[in-house]
Scaffold this motif. Structure first.
Motif, mmCIF file in Angstrom:
data_model
loop_
_atom_site.group_PDB
_atom_site.id
_atom_site.type_symbol
_atom_site.label_atom_id
_atom_site.label_comp_id
_atom_site.label_asym_id
_atom_site.label_seq_id
_atom_site.Cartn_x
_atom_site.Cartn_y
_atom_site.Cartn_z
ATOM 1 N N PRO A 1 33.547 26.633 53.218
ATOM 2 C CA PRO A 1 33.166 27.496 52.410
ATOM 3 C C PRO A 1 34.127 28.799 52.847
ATOM 4 N N GLU A 2 34.455 28.837 54.056
ATOM 5 C CA GLU A 2 35.384 30.138 54.468
ATOM 6 C C GLU A 2 36.771 30.089 53.691
ATOM 7 N N THR A 3 37.125 29.234 53.126
ATOM 8 C CA THR A 3 38.322 28.954 52.237
ATOM 9 C C THR A 3 38.246 29.613 50.801
ATOM 10 N N PHE A 4 36.844 29.745 50.351
ATOM 11 C CA PHE A 4 36.768 30.156 48.908
ATOM 12 C C PHE A 4 37.541 31.538 48.531
ATOM 13 N N LYS A 5 38.267 31.453 47.624
ATOM 14 C CA LYS A 5 38.854 32.638 46.848
ATOM 15 C C LYS A 5 38.494 33.117 45.519
ATOM 16 N N VAL A 6 38.654 34.160 45.279
ATOM 17 C CA VAL A 6 38.579 34.655 43.843
ATOM 18 C C VAL A 6 39.901 35.760 43.499
ATOM 19 N N LEU A 7 40.643 35.227 42.641
ATOM 20 C CA LEU A 7 41.733 36.108 42.304
ATOM 21 C C LEU A 7 41.545 36.586 40.550
ATOM 22 N N TYR A 8 41.670 37.856 40.592
ATOM 23 C CA TYR A 8 41.167 38.423 39.306
ATOM 24 C C TYR A 8 42.327 38.913 38.442
ATOM 25 N N GLY A 9 42.267 38.579 37.095
ATOM 26 C CA GLY A 9 43.193 38.847 36.142
ATOM 27 C C GLY A 9 44.590 38.156 36.179
ATOM 28 N N ARG A 10 45.569 38.584 35.354
ATOM 29 C CA ARG A 10 46.732 38.000 35.173
ATOM 30 C C ARG A 10 47.706 38.331 36.596
ATOM 31 N N LEU A 11 47.316 39.161 37.257
ATOM 32 C CA LEU A 11 47.974 39.754 38.252
ATOM 33 C C LEU A 11 47.609 39.068 39.819
ATOM 34 N N ARG A 12 46.458 38.496 39.426
ATOM 35 C CA ARG A 12 45.647 37.640 40.578
ATOM 36 C C ARG A 12 45.458 38.273 41.815
ATOM 37 N N ILE A 13 44.675 39.472 41.481
ATOM 38 C CA ILE A 13 44.317 40.406 42.419
ATOM 39 C C ILE A 13 43.277 39.866 43.189
ATOM 40 N N ASP A 14 43.289 39.741 44.631
ATOM 41 C CA ASP A 14 42.439 38.926 45.454
ATOM 42 C C ASP A 14 41.328 39.856 45.444
ATOM 43 N N ILE A 15 39.949 39.403 45.002
ATOM 44 C CA ILE A 15 38.622 40.381 44.962
ATOM 45 C C ILE A 15 37.559 39.387 45.789
ATOM 46 N N THR A 16 38.022 38.611 46.578
ATOM 47 C CA THR A 16 37.152 37.669 47.362
ATOM 48 C C THR A 16 36.345 38.443 48.366
ATOM 49 N N GLN A 17 36.704 39.751 48.869
ATOM 50 C CA GLN A 17 35.878 40.163 49.932
ATOM 51 C C GLN A 17 34.806 40.968 49.174
ATOM 52 N N ARG A 18 35.046 41.257 48.071
ATOM 53 C CA ARG A 18 33.974 41.970 47.260
ATOM 54 C C ARG A 18 32.713 41.035 46.827
ATOM 55 N N LEU A 19 33.223 39.914 46.488
ATOM 56 C CA LEU A 19 32.198 38.933 46.031
ATOM 57 C C LEU A 19 31.383 38.480 47.298
ATOM 58 N N VAL A 20 32.299 37.967 48.228
ATOM 59 C CA VAL A 20 31.557 37.514 49.665
ATOM 60 C C VAL A 20 30.514 38.721 50.208
ATOM 61 N N ASN A 21 30.842 40.071 50.131
ATOM 62 C CA ASN A 21 29.853 41.071 50.415
ATOM 63 C C ASN A 21 28.726 41.199 49.633
#
Length: 108
Positions: free
Chosen positions: A44-64
């Motif tokens: 589970p610690e490898t889960f990542k979420v990238l947003y939009g065409r620029l693939r901005i890393d928003i993982t920490q926002r979701l994890v919080n």
């Protein structure tokens, strides 16, 4: 629209909530399920979420805001901005195989 990128034996990400067959209301519950291959466990610690065409890393926002386990992710109430969104979700298993899913959805 959802699209999966298949890597043989990689874990899969399934979207349980919200239903993406039409516009999604905000706030909404989010529930993802991780489906590992029979031979390996999800990390589970490898889960990542990238947003939009620029693939901005928003993982920490979701994890919080989320509860993340080897089985998946659960968020009771996620406030999402109106508009069309694209997410690239990824998770790895103990053998380093990465499963990915691209998700497009509209927030009304």
């Amino acid at each position: 629209m959802t699209k999966a990128v298949a890597v043989p034996g990689a874990p899969q990400i399934e979207i349980v909530l919200p239903r993406l067959d039409g516009p999604v209301a905000s706030p909404t519950a989010i529930q993802l399920t991780f489906v590992p291959a029979a031979s390996s466990l999800v990390r589970p610690e490898t889960f990542k979420v990238l947003y939009g065409r620029l693939r901005i890393d928003i993982t920490q926002r979701l994890v919080n805001a989320a509860k993340i386990t080897a089985e998946g992710i659960s968020v009771k109430e996620a406030s999402l901005p109106k508009g069309t969104h694209r997410l690239l979700l990824s998770i790895e298993d103990q053998q380093g195989r990465q499963g990915m899913k691209s998700v497009d959805f509209d927030i009304k």
